[in-house]
Structures are given as C-alpha cells and as structure tokens.
Design an enzyme around this catalytic site. Structure first.
Site, mmCIF file in Angstrom:
data_model
loop_
_atom_site.group_PDB
_atom_site.id
_atom_site.type_symbol
_atom_site.label_atom_id
_atom_site.label_comp_id
_atom_site.label_asym_id
_atom_site.label_seq_id
_atom_site.Cartn_x
_atom_site.Cartn_y
_atom_site.Cartn_z
ATOM 1 N N ASP A 178 1.567 9.246 1.924
ATOM 2 C CA ASP A 178 1.304 8.515 3.491
ATOM 3 C C ASP A 178 0.434 9.504 4.262
ATOM 4 O O ASP A 178 -0.377 9.233 4.967
ATOM 5 C CB ASP A 178 2.820 8.161 4.070
ATOM 6 C CG ASP A 178 3.378 6.962 3.840
ATOM 7 O OD1 ASP A 178 2.812 6.179 2.883
ATOM 8 O OD2 ASP A 178 4.359 6.487 4.079
ATOM 9 N N ASP B 174 6.610 11.753 3.171
ATOM 10 C CA ASP B 174 5.886 11.137 2.357
ATOM 11 C C ASP B 174 4.725 11.603 2.033
ATOM 12 O O ASP B 174 3.706 11.475 2.945
ATOM 13 C CB ASP B 174 6.236 9.346 2.255
ATOM 14 C CG ASP B 174 5.525 8.893 1.261
ATOM 15 O OD1 ASP B 174 4.323 8.814 0.992
ATOM 16 O OD2 ASP B 174 6.104 8.065 0.725
ATOM 17 N N THR C 101 15.467 -4.056 -11.972
ATOM 18 C CA THR C 101 16.355 -3.193 -12.510
ATOM 19 C C THR C 101 16.617 -1.774 -11.571
ATOM 20 O O THR C 101 17.344 -0.821 -11.968
ATOM 21 C CB THR C 101 15.891 -2.851 -13.710
ATOM 22 O OG1 THR C 101 14.849 -2.118 -13.654
ATOM 23 C CG2 THR C 101 15.516 -3.861 -14.779
ATOM 24 N N ARG D 224 9.006 1.547 -9.345
ATOM 25 C CA ARG D 224 10.392 1.434 -9.323
ATOM 26 C C ARG D 224 10.407 -0.389 -9.449
ATOM 27 O O ARG D 224 9.818 -1.204 -8.712
ATOM 28 C CB ARG D 224 11.186 1.302 -8.117
ATOM 29 C CG ARG D 224 12.634 1.351 -8.187
ATOM 30 C CD ARG D 224 13.175 1.219 -6.936
ATOM 31 N NE ARG D 224 13.337 2.546 -6.119
ATOM 32 C CZ ARG D 224 14.207 3.680 -6.420
ATOM 33 N NH1 ARG D 224 15.432 3.425 -7.197
ATOM 34 N NH2 ARG D 224 14.177 4.642 -5.953
HETATM 35 N N1 URA Z 1 7.928 11.678 -2.542
HETATM 36 C C1 URA Z 1 7.328 12.066 -1.457
HETATM 37 O O1 URA Z 1 6.381 11.715 -0.920
HETATM 38 N N2 URA Z 1 8.257 12.806 -0.604
HETATM 39 C C2 URA Z 1 9.653 13.147 -0.937
HETATM 40 O O2 URA Z 1 10.191 13.787 -0.259
HETATM 41 C C3 URA Z 1 10.130 12.481 -2.208
HETATM 42 C C4 URA Z 1 9.193 11.677 -3.022
#
Ligand code: URA
Length: 242
Positions: free
Chosen positions: A237, A234, A140, A136
């Site tokens: 992660d 995530d 913007t 990202r």
């Molecule tokens: N990316 C991720 O790792 N988890 C999500 O819930 C959305 C995007």
C-alpha cells in the site's frame, strides 16, 4: 507479561565520543545460521526510520526503500560463489580479482515483491525476473498459488526471491516449495527481505535451513492481525498507492 525489550545500540563511528552518538533500536539477533542481518549502520537505521514513519509520504517511502533494497541486493550477491579472475590493467600490470560465474534470476512475490525488481535490475544488468502470486484462499484461509511465470531454465539459476516483509512466512515458504518443484536446489535460493518477524525467520530456518535469508532487520513480532511490529504497515500500500 513483560515484553522482551528491543535491543538498542549507540550509532556512529567508533572514534566519535559517546555523547555524540544517539541510541537507537537495532535488529534483534537470531540464532539461525541461514539468516543474515545487514550490519546495523547509522545509514541503514536512518533509512529504516524514514520508511517506518507513518508521516513519510509515498515518494520518500519509495526513495528510501530503494536505498535499502539496493543494500540487500548487494549483500545477497556476496553469497554467490566467485572464481579467481586475473586481469591486466591499462598500465600493463596484472590484478588478481574474482568474477561471478553462473546465471541468476529474480523471482518476486506479487505484489509487494515487485517493488524490489528495479533494485535488482540496477545491480544485475538484463537480469531475468519471474513472478509468483500467492494469496490466501478464502475458504481454507491457507496460502494458495494463483499464478506463476518463471524462466524455463530456472533449475540452472541462482534465484533471488524478493518480498519486502516476512511476517508469518506463509507466502514465502510456499514460494520456496514452488521453486523446489521446478528443480531449483534449496541452497541456490536467496531470500531478500527488508523486515522479518522472529516467527518468520524461525520458520525459514526450520523448514528450509539451506535457503539463505538476507534481511535488513528482524523486528519485535506480529500483532493480532499478523502485521509486523513495530513494522511499517502494509508495504505494498505504501509503495504503490498511499
Ligand atoms: N505485509 C506487510 O506489508 N506488512 C506487514 O506488517 C506484514 C505483512
């Protein structure tokens, strides 16, 4: 507002009595012809249950994710064309089979998509794998291409695009634009994905109806931070650091 209820299904072989088959949440169906959802088998649901659980530790998360990734790659490969191929067996009989003709490559969307590279290598020996980094843009707030390294002959290859989570679809759609700009025809791209949001799946269908999406599960939706819900948190992660 009433939330749409998640579809549930009793899981297990047909011959087992209903009392021995638990009910579990399965993937939402989607109306898009280019989105293919893996069969909601007891094994797939058990694997997804493991990786969705917040108490699953990293080693198990990796192990069970890899099993799902393997299923996605195998199913994705079924979408590539094969030609008839007759062979002779060691006992002198012929067998009318098929073989894949053509070249493929993987392209992972960094960082989380790199987690799917090994699963692809396990199925396709010495496969070429390219990478795309999209993040990202701070100014913007739109996705921006930061880096790419793709096989120079990618236009002549079938491309398996790898990203485990399809949330808003911002990065994946931009990755498709990059591949198209390098000459890859839309219908030579397969997007392999573990969990998709209905919004992300629809975006693919609307923008790139010829790109085939192979996903293990279409979830309920997105939360206010654009995490997929119920989701698994995530992915990068959990796979790389937690
Ligand atoms: N990316 C991720 O790792 N988890 C999500 O819930 C959305 C995007």
């Amino acid at each position: 507002e009433s939330q749409p209820t998640a579809p549930s299904q009793s899981l297990g072989p047909e011959y087992r009595p209903a009392t021995q088959k638990p009910t579990a949440t399965v993937s939402k169906p989607v109306p898009h012809k280019n989105v293919h959802i893996l069969p909601q088998t007891p094994q797939l649901i058990a694997l997804l249950t493991m990786i969705r659980d917040k108490n699953t530790e990293r080693a198990d998360f990796i192990f069970y994710s890899n099993r799902i990734i393997r299923l996605l790659v195998e199913e994705g490969l079924n979408h590539l064309p094969v030609v008839g191929h007759e062979i002779t067996t060691p006992v002198g009989r012929t067998y009318a089979g098929v073989k894949f003709e053509g070249k493929i490559c993987g392209v992972s969307i960094m960082r989380a998509g790199e987690s799917m590279e090994q699963g692809l290598r396990d199925c396709c020996r010495s496969v070429r794998i390219g990478k795309i980094l999209i993040q990202r843009d701070e100014e913007t707030a739109k996705p921006k291409l930061y880096y790419d390294k793709l096989p120079e002959d990618i236009a002549e290859r079938w491309v398996l695009l790898l990203d485990p989570m399809l949330a808003t679809g911002g990065s994946a759609l931009m990755a498709i634009e990059v591949l198209k700009s390098r000459g890859v025809p839309e219908d030579h791209i397969l997007f392999l994905n573990l969990i998709a949001s209905p919004e992300g799946a629809k975006k693919f269908a609307d923008h790139f109806p010829k790109v085939r999406v192979v996903t293990a599960f279409v979830d309920q939706g997105l939360d206010e931070k654009n995490y997929i819900v119920p989701g698994l948190g995530d992915f990068g992660d959990r796979f790389y650091t937690m």
